[in-house]
Design a protein around this motif. Structure first.
Motif, PDB file in Angstrom:
ATOM      1  N   TYR A   1      -5.125   3.232  -6.344  1.00  0.00           N
ATOM      2  CA  TYR A   1      -4.470   4.510  -6.135  1.00  0.00           C
ATOM      3  C   TYR A   1      -4.198   5.533  -7.674  1.00  0.00           C
TER       4      TYR A   1
ATOM      5  N   LYS B   1       1.046   3.971  -3.299  1.00  0.00           N
ATOM      6  CA  LYS B   1       0.624   5.897  -2.952  1.00  0.00           C
ATOM      7  C   LYS B   1       1.341   6.330  -2.646  1.00  0.00           C
TER       8      LYS B   1
ATOM      9  N   ARG C   1       0.690  -0.675   0.267  1.00  0.00           N
ATOM     10  CA  ARG C   1      -0.035  -0.698   0.345  1.00  0.00           C
ATOM     11  C   ARG C   1       0.644   1.283  -0.170  1.00  0.00           C
TER      12      ARG C   1
END
Length: 179
Positions: A164, A135, A131
């Motif tokens: 994203y 990001k 993650r």
């Protein structure tokens, strides 16, 4: 070992074309405001040749040795807060940020790094690493000590990139080795 960013600043002054980078700075051990100023300065002084590699830090006891008052801190949350702060400081002016571990108001960091986007490589083996890369990262330090094949790790990154609005072509994949 010598202090990393000071060493790279010295090398930047002695070279003209070699790219310079860290692999990896334990971000929970650093103040993100000071680090942002250091890396922006190093990028400008090196004429856009600097790449920042960050991670959680392999050993909790190292963290506790340098930050004993924060012994019970969640290093993953500290890393996340610092990544968010770095991202804002390196791209925006008059930044206000408040989180569990990082807080500042009305801060403008200038000059900004020459490179846009600024090369931010993220290391890690925790479940949150993917993650974080999706990001904030422009690169991923893939640990060769993990048993899972690189292709499987990349396939797990793809849904996070989609979330994203990013593509795997935006991520530089680097297999690392220890010193």
């Amino acid at each position: 070992f010598y202090e990393l960013l000071t060493t790279l600043a010295y090398i930047a002054a002695q070279t003209e074309t070699v790219r310079l980078g860290t692999c990896t700075i334990s971000l929970p051990q650093r103040d993100p405001l000071i680090l942002a100023k250091q890396v922006a300065t190093l990028d400008v002084f090196s004429n856009g040749r600097f790449m920042l590699g960050v991670g959680l830090g392999a050993y909790r006891d190292e963290f506790e040795a340098v930050k004993p008052r924060e012994r019970s801190a969640n290093r993953g949350k500290m890393l996340q807060d610092s990544l968010e702060a770095l991202s804002l400081l390196l791209t925006q002016d008059k930044v206000h940020f408040e989180s569990q571990y990082v807080e500042f108001r009305g801060v403008s960091l200038n000059p900004k790094p020459l490179q846009k986007p600024f090369p931010l490589y993220i290391a890690g083996t925790t479940s949150d690493t993917l993650r974080r890369i999706a990001k904030w990262g422009t690169g991923w330090f893939l640990s060769r000590t993990q048993k899972e094949p690189i292709s499987e790790r990349i396939s797990k990154l793809l849904p996070w990139l989609k979330k994203y609005g990013r593509d795997i072509s935006e991520i530089d994949l680097v297999a690392t080795r220890g010193v």
